[in-house]
Design a protein around this motif. Structure first.
Motif, short mmCIF file in Angstrom:
data_model
loop_
_atom_site.label_atom_id
_atom_site.label_comp_id
_atom_site.label_asym_id
_atom_site.label_seq_id
_atom_site.Cartn_x
_atom_site.Cartn_y
_atom_site.Cartn_z
N MET A 160 0.83 -1.23 0.11
CA MET A 160 -0.11 0.06 -0.08
C MET A 160 0.76 1.23 -0.02
SD MET A 160 -3.19 -1.07 2.51
CE MET A 160 -3.70 0.54 2.66
N PHE A 161 1.84 1.19 0.78
CA PHE A 161 2.72 2.45 1.20
C PHE A 161 3.87 2.56 0.00
CE2 PHE A 161 0.42 2.13 5.09
CZ PHE A 161 -0.34 3.32 4.91
N GLY A 162 4.50 1.38 -0.45
CA GLY A 162 5.45 1.46 -1.21
C GLY A 162 7.01 2.06 -0.62
N ASN A 163 7.35 3.13 -1.64
CA ASN A 163 8.36 3.97 -1.19
C ASN A 163 8.06 5.14 -0.37
OD1 ASN A 163 6.99 5.41 -2.89
ND2 ASN A 163 8.27 6.07 -4.46
N ARG A 164 6.66 5.35 0.05
CA ARG A 164 6.44 6.21 0.88
C ARG A 164 6.54 5.75 2.46
NH1 ARG A 164 0.63 8.10 -0.30
NH2 ARG A 164 0.33 5.96 -0.04
N LEU A 165 6.64 4.47 2.69
CA LEU A 165 6.56 4.05 3.93
C LEU A 165 7.79 4.61 4.81
CD1 LEU A 165 5.30 1.65 5.61
CD2 LEU A 165 7.05 0.12 5.00
N PRO A 166 8.84 4.75 4.39
CA PRO A 166 9.91 5.51 5.26
C PRO A 166 9.38 6.93 6.11
CG PRO A 166 11.11 4.60 3.73
CD PRO A 166 9.62 4.53 3.31
N SER A 167 8.94 7.64 4.91
CA SER A 167 8.28 9.08 5.54
C SER A 167 6.87 8.94 6.24
CB SER A 167 7.91 9.88 4.24
OG SER A 167 6.84 9.24 3.38
N VAL A 168 6.28 8.04 6.21
CA VAL A 168 5.07 7.52 6.92
C VAL A 168 5.46 7.12 8.31
CG1 VAL A 168 3.29 6.01 7.24
CG2 VAL A 168 3.54 7.26 5.06
N MET A 169 6.49 6.11 8.38
CA MET A 169 7.00 5.73 9.78
C MET A 169 7.64 7.01 10.29
SD MET A 169 6.38 2.72 10.36
CE MET A 169 4.74 2.98 9.44
N ARG A 170 8.39 7.69 9.57
CA ARG A 170 8.89 9.23 10.10
C ARG A 170 7.93 9.95 11.11
NH1 ARG A 170 11.51 10.70 6.17
NH2 ARG A 170 13.08 9.38 6.25
N SER A 171 6.84 10.14 10.32
CA SER A 171 5.85 11.24 10.75
C SER A 171 5.25 10.42 11.84
CB SER A 171 4.96 11.58 9.43
OG SER A 171 4.08 10.60 9.09
N LEU A 172 4.99 9.02 11.60
CA LEU A 172 4.38 8.51 13.04
C LEU A 172 5.33 8.55 14.33
CD1 LEU A 172 2.23 6.66 13.94
CD2 LEU A 172 3.47 4.90 13.00
N GLY A 173 6.68 8.65 13.85
CA GLY A 173 7.60 8.55 15.23
C GLY A 173 7.52 9.94 15.64
N LYS A 174 7.29 11.28 14.81
CA LYS A 174 7.50 12.53 15.27
C LYS A 174 6.11 12.64 16.01
CE LYS A 174 10.39 14.51 11.86
NZ LYS A 174 10.28 15.43 10.80
N SER A 175 5.02 12.01 15.62
CA SER A 175 3.82 12.04 16.22
C SER A 175 3.89 11.49 17.67
CB SER A 175 2.64 11.66 15.46
OG SER A 175 2.43 12.10 14.29
N VAL A 176 4.17 10.27 17.74
CA VAL A 176 4.45 9.77 19.01
C VAL A 176 5.30 10.39 19.95
CG1 VAL A 176 5.35 7.55 20.21
CG2 VAL A 176 3.91 7.23 18.04
N THR A 177 6.52 11.03 19.53
CA THR A 177 7.45 11.91 20.32
C THR A 177 6.51 12.91 20.81
OG1 THR A 177 9.32 11.19 19.07
CG2 THR A 177 9.46 13.03 20.26
N GLU A 178 5.80 13.80 19.84
CA GLU A 178 5.07 14.87 20.44
C GLU A 178 4.06 14.55 21.44
OE1 GLU A 178 5.71 18.14 19.79
OE2 GLU A 178 7.31 17.47 18.83
N PHE A 179 3.49 13.50 21.35
CA PHE A 179 2.41 13.09 22.29
C PHE A 179 3.05 12.76 23.70
CE2 PHE A 179 0.26 9.61 24.42
CZ PHE A 179 -1.15 10.06 24.70
N LYS A 180 4.19 11.94 23.70
CA LYS A 180 4.96 11.96 24.86
C LYS A 180 5.21 13.08 25.28
CE LYS A 180 6.74 7.15 23.80
NZ LYS A 180 7.86 6.26 23.86
N LYS A 181 5.91 14.08 24.59
CA LYS A 181 6.16 15.34 25.38
C LYS A 181 4.98 15.97 26.09
CE LYS A 181 10.06 16.46 22.07
NZ LYS A 181 10.43 17.61 21.08
N GLY A 182 3.82 15.81 25.36
CA GLY A 182 2.50 16.45 25.72
C GLY A 182 2.27 15.87 27.13
N VAL A 183 2.38 14.64 27.17
CA VAL A 183 1.85 13.82 28.41
C VAL A 183 2.84 14.17 29.55
CG1 VAL A 183 1.85 11.36 29.37
CG2 VAL A 183 0.75 11.80 27.27
#
Length: 70
Positions: A24-47
């Motif tokens: 489904m994601f093909g060559n976009r998978l690294p950028s999707v995972m990177r943005s997911l990691g950034k989102s998780v990091t921001e969530f942890k900072k907020g908590v």
């Protein structure tokens, strides 16, 4: 029990999910995972920020309530 919301998820199912996500994601998978990691990091900072504010409020309340020693 690592997958409490999916109790019958085995190795084969995980491989199928990984393969489908790769298709489904093909060559976009690294950028999707990177943005997911950034989102998780921001969530942890907020908590962590909320936990710090709660700790400060509790400590301030404890200082006000503590009676002076004689």
């Amino acid at each position: 029990m690592p997958f409490a919301f999916l109790p019958n998820l085995g190795t084969t199912e995980l491989l199928v999910v990984a393969f489908v996500s790769l298709l489904m994601f093909g060559n976009r998978l690294p950028s999707v995972m990177r943005s997911l990691g950034k989102s998780v990091t921001e969530f942890k900072k907020g908590v962590a920020g909320i936990e710090d504010e709660l700790d400060e409020a509790v400590n301030a309340a404890d200082k006000k309530i503590t009676p002076p020693t004689a």
